[in-house]
Design a protein around this motif. Sequence first.
Motif, PDB file in Angstrom:
ATOM      1  N   LYS A  48       0.823  -1.209   0.000  1.00  0.00           N
ATOM      2  CA  LYS A  48       0.000   0.000   0.000  1.00  0.00           C
ATOM      3  C   LYS A  48       0.861   1.265   0.000  1.00  0.00           C
ATOM      4  O   LYS A  48       0.665   2.164  -0.828  1.00  0.00           O
ATOM      5  CB  LYS A  48      -0.936   0.008   1.231  1.00  0.00           C
ATOM      6  CG  LYS A  48      -1.799  -1.245   1.357  1.00  0.00           C
ATOM      7  CD  LYS A  48      -2.714  -1.200   2.575  1.00  0.00           C
ATOM      8  CE  LYS A  48      -2.021  -1.124   3.935  1.00  0.00           C
ATOM      9  NZ  LYS A  48      -1.222  -2.324   4.276  1.00  0.00           N
ATOM     10  N   SER A  49       1.804   1.338   0.940  1.00  0.00           N
ATOM     11  CA  SER A  49       2.624   2.561   1.031  1.00  0.00           C
ATOM     12  C   SER A  49       3.532   2.715  -0.183  1.00  0.00           C
ATOM     13  O   SER A  49       3.742   3.830  -0.670  1.00  0.00           O
ATOM     14  CB  SER A  49       3.476   2.539   2.305  1.00  0.00           C
ATOM     15  OG  SER A  49       2.658   2.564   3.448  1.00  0.00           O
ATOM     16  N   ILE A  50       4.068   1.603  -0.664  1.00  0.00           N
ATOM     17  CA  ILE A  50       4.940   1.676  -1.844  1.00  0.00           C
ATOM     18  C   ILE A  50       4.158   2.191  -3.046  1.00  0.00           C
ATOM     19  O   ILE A  50       4.655   3.007  -3.825  1.00  0.00           O
ATOM     20  CB  ILE A  50       5.544   0.281  -2.163  1.00  0.00           C
ATOM     21  CG1 ILE A  50       6.406  -0.206  -1.009  1.00  0.00           C
ATOM     22  CG2 ILE A  50       6.309   0.306  -3.479  1.00  0.00           C
ATOM     23  CD1 ILE A  50       7.767   0.413  -0.926  1.00  0.00           C
ATOM     24  N   PHE A  98       2.143  11.129   5.548  1.00  0.00           N
ATOM     25  CA  PHE A  98       2.899   9.888   5.638  1.00  0.00           C
ATOM     26  C   PHE A  98       2.492   9.073   6.858  1.00  0.00           C
ATOM     27  O   PHE A  98       1.871   9.578   7.797  1.00  0.00           O
ATOM     28  CB  PHE A  98       4.395  10.180   5.647  1.00  0.00           C
ATOM     29  CG  PHE A  98       4.899  10.634   4.318  1.00  0.00           C
ATOM     30  CD1 PHE A  98       5.266   9.713   3.343  1.00  0.00           C
ATOM     31  CD2 PHE A  98       4.964  11.980   4.008  1.00  0.00           C
ATOM     32  CE1 PHE A  98       5.701  10.135   2.098  1.00  0.00           C
ATOM     33  CE2 PHE A  98       5.393  12.417   2.762  1.00  0.00           C
ATOM     34  CZ  PHE A  98       5.763  11.487   1.810  1.00  0.00           C
ATOM     35  N   GLN A  99       2.870   7.807   6.813  1.00  0.00           N
ATOM     36  CA  GLN A  99       2.401   6.845   7.805  1.00  0.00           C
ATOM     37  C   GLN A  99       2.893   7.155   9.214  1.00  0.00           C
ATOM     38  O   GLN A  99       2.197   6.894  10.168  1.00  0.00           O
ATOM     39  CB  GLN A  99       2.857   5.445   7.371  1.00  0.00           C
ATOM     40  CG  GLN A  99       2.193   4.326   8.123  1.00  0.00           C
ATOM     41  CD  GLN A  99       2.382   2.990   7.416  1.00  0.00           C
ATOM     42  OE1 GLN A  99       2.923   2.918   6.310  1.00  0.00           O
ATOM     43  NE2 GLN A  99       1.938   1.938   8.052  1.00  0.00           N
ATOM     44  N   ASP A 100       4.083   7.703   9.351  1.00  0.00           N
ATOM     45  CA  ASP A 100       4.639   7.895  10.680  1.00  0.00           C
ATOM     46  C   ASP A 100       4.696   9.380  11.044  1.00  0.00           C
ATOM     47  O   ASP A 100       5.622  10.078  10.670  1.00  0.00           O
ATOM     48  CB  ASP A 100       6.039   7.293  10.737  1.00  0.00           C
ATOM     49  CG  ASP A 100       6.588   7.364  12.153  1.00  0.00           C
ATOM     50  OD1 ASP A 100       5.933   7.993  13.014  1.00  0.00           O
ATOM     51  OD2 ASP A 100       7.664   6.805  12.389  1.00  0.00           O
ATOM     52  N   ALA A 180      -3.607   9.821   2.204  1.00  0.00           N
ATOM     53  CA  ALA A 180      -3.487   9.689   3.653  1.00  0.00           C
ATOM     54  C   ALA A 180      -3.134   8.236   3.957  1.00  0.00           C
ATOM     55  O   ALA A 180      -3.938   7.334   3.724  1.00  0.00           O
ATOM     56  CB  ALA A 180      -4.793  10.094   4.337  1.00  0.00           C
ATOM     57  N   ASP A 181      -1.903   8.023   4.426  1.00  0.00           N
ATOM     58  CA  ASP A 181      -1.405   6.663   4.650  1.00  0.00           C
ATOM     59  C   ASP A 181      -1.557   6.314   6.128  1.00  0.00           C
ATOM     60  O   ASP A 181      -0.812   6.819   6.967  1.00  0.00           O
ATOM     61  CB  ASP A 181       0.067   6.579   4.221  1.00  0.00           C
ATOM     62  CG  ASP A 181       0.568   5.136   4.163  1.00  0.00           C
ATOM     63  OD1 ASP A 181      -0.190   4.216   4.541  1.00  0.00           O
ATOM     64  OD2 ASP A 181       1.720   4.939   3.727  1.00  0.00           O
ATOM     65  N   GLU A 182      -2.514   5.469   6.441  1.00  0.00           N
ATOM     66  CA  GLU A 182      -2.811   5.078   7.833  1.00  0.00           C
ATOM     67  C   GLU A 182      -2.866   6.314   8.730  1.00  0.00           C
ATOM     68  O   GLU A 182      -2.130   6.416   9.711  1.00  0.00           O
ATOM     69  CB  GLU A 182      -1.732   4.111   8.361  1.00  0.00           C
ATOM     70  CG  GLU A 182      -1.548   2.847   7.548  1.00  0.00           C
ATOM     71  CD  GLU A 182      -2.507   1.730   7.943  1.00  0.00           C
ATOM     72  OE1 GLU A 182      -3.427   1.975   8.760  1.00  0.00           O
ATOM     73  OE2 GLU A 182      -2.351   0.625   7.406  1.00  0.00           O
TER      74      GLU A 182
HETATM   75 MG   LIG Z   1       2.365   1.185   4.815  1.00  0.00          MG
END
Ligand SMILES: [Mg+2]
Length: 268
Positions: A48-50, A98-100, A180-182
């Motif tokens: 997903k993130s890639i 981003f996710q983090d 929007a990643d997580e």
């Molecule tokens: Mg991810």
Amino acid sequence: MTGPLLSVRDLAVTVTTRREVVRAVRGISFDIGADEAVGFVGESGSGKSITAKALMRLAPEGTAIALTGSIALRGQDILGLGEAEMRGLRGRRIAMVFQDPMTSLNPVMSIGAQMGDMLRRHLALSGRAARERGIELLDLVGIPDAARRIDDHPHQFSGGQRQRILIAIAISCEPDLLIADEPTTALDVTVQAQILRLLLRLREERGMALMLITHDFGVVAGMVDRVNVMYRGEIVESGPVGQVFAEPQHGYTRALLDAVPRLQGTAG
Ligand SMILES: [Mg+2]
Ligand SMILES: Nc1ncnc2c1ncn2[C@@H]1O[C@H](COP(=O)(O)OP(=O)(O)OP(=O)(O)O)[C@@H](O)[C@H]1O
């Protein structure tokens, strides 16, 4: 020009690190319409993130990526652009939360400085105009007392507030597509719901397209128009979210849905 905002065809992404070469995305195709919200759901490591980063031609830290297939934004092929053109596009036409959230904000810069960077670079705003715009944006995403808080540093905000700030930065240049990643994973349930409502509201007000990535089917329910289910680098199922919920075709989708107890009817 007609047609979808984003059109991805047979996209494959190979991630190369010092130790290995991984085919992280294996030939996926999807569209996102200009005012559409599309969910990407799948287990950890499914790509997903890639996929999201590939849309901005970004590689995960410490890796290099190779892309094949095509990614067209309003008909323009992104894979053919030079790096300077990509810098103009990232954050401006496609922006990503981003996710983090902890590592996405610079701990030693004030929020105002971080917002100003983006606004000066893409919109050529003066320092003063960027500051005013920054305050408006913080206000828009629900940071109380924005005019004072703009000079604070990331650690002075709660986790939910930091996520709101990242969303404010992402929408600051009015992108066509917000990824929007997580966006809610690190947050408690009440704050999760607030952040999702914020994303929905902003999407409606600003007419952006939204790509919402999550491993949790519960998060996409009620949030998106269509959903793509990813499994091991492929899209194994896609369709209107209600249809995928009601009649999942793929065993993997059924397994993901089974992991969402609160959607299975009986309340309490
Ligand atoms: Mg991810
Ligand atoms: N930094 C990295 N170094 C090496 N390989 C990576 C890296 N990031 C991703 N990959 C490879 O790409 C695959 C897909 O990763 P990706 O980050 O897209 O998964 P994801 O679906 O976003 O998972 P998660 O739900 O955990 O965020 C991984 O299984 C891994 O093989």
